[in-house]
Write a protein that holds these residues in place. Structure first.
Motif, PDB file in Angstrom:
ATOM      1  N   SER A  81       5.937   0.899  -5.974  1.00  0.00           N
ATOM      2  CA  SER A  81       4.609  -0.406  -5.524  1.00  0.00           C
ATOM      3  C   SER A  81       5.551  -1.672  -4.961  1.00  0.00           C
ATOM      4  O   SER A  81       6.902  -2.178  -4.935  1.00  0.00           O
ATOM      5  N   ASP A 118       2.414   6.379  -7.860  1.00  0.00           N
ATOM      6  CA  ASP A 118       2.751   4.757  -8.561  1.00  0.00           C
ATOM      7  C   ASP A 118       3.190   4.166  -8.978  1.00  0.00           C
ATOM      8  O   ASP A 118       3.500   3.377  -9.184  1.00  0.00           O
ATOM      9  N   ARG A 119       4.418   5.233  -9.179  1.00  0.00           N
ATOM     10  CA  ARG A 119       5.750   4.483  -9.598  1.00  0.00           C
ATOM     11  C   ARG A 119       6.819   3.115  -8.892  1.00  0.00           C
ATOM     12  O   ARG A 119       7.845   2.943  -8.813  1.00  0.00           O
ATOM     13  N   SER A 155      -0.101   8.332   0.627  1.00  0.00           N
ATOM     14  CA  SER A 155      -1.136   9.339  -0.274  1.00  0.00           C
ATOM     15  C   SER A 155       0.508   9.907  -0.699  1.00  0.00           C
ATOM     16  O   SER A 155       0.722   9.942   0.911  1.00  0.00           O
ATOM     17  N   GLN A 173       0.641  -1.152   0.197  1.00  0.00           N
ATOM     18  CA  GLN A 173       0.002  -0.011   0.218  1.00  0.00           C
ATOM     19  C   GLN A 173       1.096   1.376   0.090  1.00  0.00           C
ATOM     20  O   GLN A 173       1.615   1.458   0.839  1.00  0.00           O
ATOM     21  N   ARG A 174       0.307   2.020  -0.674  1.00  0.00           N
ATOM     22  CA  ARG A 174       1.336   3.478  -1.161  1.00  0.00           C
ATOM     23  C   ARG A 174       0.413   4.631  -0.557  1.00  0.00           C
ATOM     24  O   ARG A 174      -0.989   4.880   0.178  1.00  0.00           O
TER      25      ARG A 174
END
Lengths: 117, 111
Positions: free
Chosen positions: B64, B61-62, B57, B54-55
């Motif tokens: 992972s 999204d580069r 905020s 999970q990233r």
């Protein structure tokens, strides 16, 4: 936004006690775990332990005999004491909020503590 | 020597995809969530990945994360010069009721 700031002496003599305080703003220390992590110069991270409301603590097994952590809810601060320090304890010390075990979502900027006579 | 193992270094060119591995045991990665931290030079670590994949905020999204058994990986796609940093994995270790164990860190160089 949650902010943490470490404070304390930057130089400690061998065999004495290292004492640091972390001031927290933007969150109450009555919630979550509040942790200390250190990083010797040029090396990796080492978790020292955490304290949470009710003065419940958990320390790294290798440091357990020398570490004490506590909370001061009136000042929204928490502290670290590490006794009988040696040169091996020289490191940047970070305080952090530990949202869950291993999950550090906010960190202080870190403070370098050097152990030397 | 860390109980969780990472390669000491990794490198890539801008735009490339890079993967950093993190190998542990059944008492840490095998039974608990993995977290990844990015440490830019001279700064405090910053949370990059939580709960394995999970990233938070604000993290592109580069970045992972994945986990399988007692190993985890961090992938960075579309590598940028700003990604040059040290990367650490971490997990709770169930032995002796803790501690949090960190990997030794991987220094990523963008060529």
């Amino acid at each position: 936004q949650v902010q943490l700031q470490e404070s304390g002496p930057g130089l400690v003599k061998p065999s004495e006690t290292l004492s640091l305080t972390c001031s927290v703003s933007g969150a109450s220390i009555r919630n979550y775990y509040w942790s200390w992590i250190r990083q010797p110069p040029g090396k990796g991270l080492e978790w020292i332990g955490y304290v949470y409301y009710g003065e419940r603590t958990n320390y790294h097994p290798s440091l357990r005999s020398r570490v004490t952590m506590s909370l001061d809810t009136s000042k929204n601060q928490f502290s670290l004491k590490l006794s009988s320090v040696t040169a091996a304890d020289t490191a940047v010390y970070y305080c952090a909020r530990e949202r869950n075990l291993g999950y550090f979502d906010f960190w202080g900027q870190g403070t370098l503590v050097t152990v030397s006579s | 020597q860390s109980v969780v193992t990472q390669p000491p270094s990794a490198s890539g060119t801008p735009g490339q995809r890079v993967t950093i591995s993190c190998s542990g045991s059944s008492s840490n990665i095998g039974s608990n969530a993995v977290y990844w931290y990015q440490q830019l030079p001279g700064t405090a670590p910053k949370l990059l990945i939580y709960n394995n994949n999970q990233r938070p905020s604000g993290v592109p999204d580069r970045f992972s994360g994945s986990k399988s058994g007692t190993s985890a990986s961090l992938a960075i796609s579309g590598l940028q010069s700003d990604d040059e940093a040290d990367y650490f994995c971490a997990a709770w270790d169930d032995s002796l009721n803790g501690p949090v164990v960190f990997g030794g860190g991987t220094k990523l160089t963008v060529l």
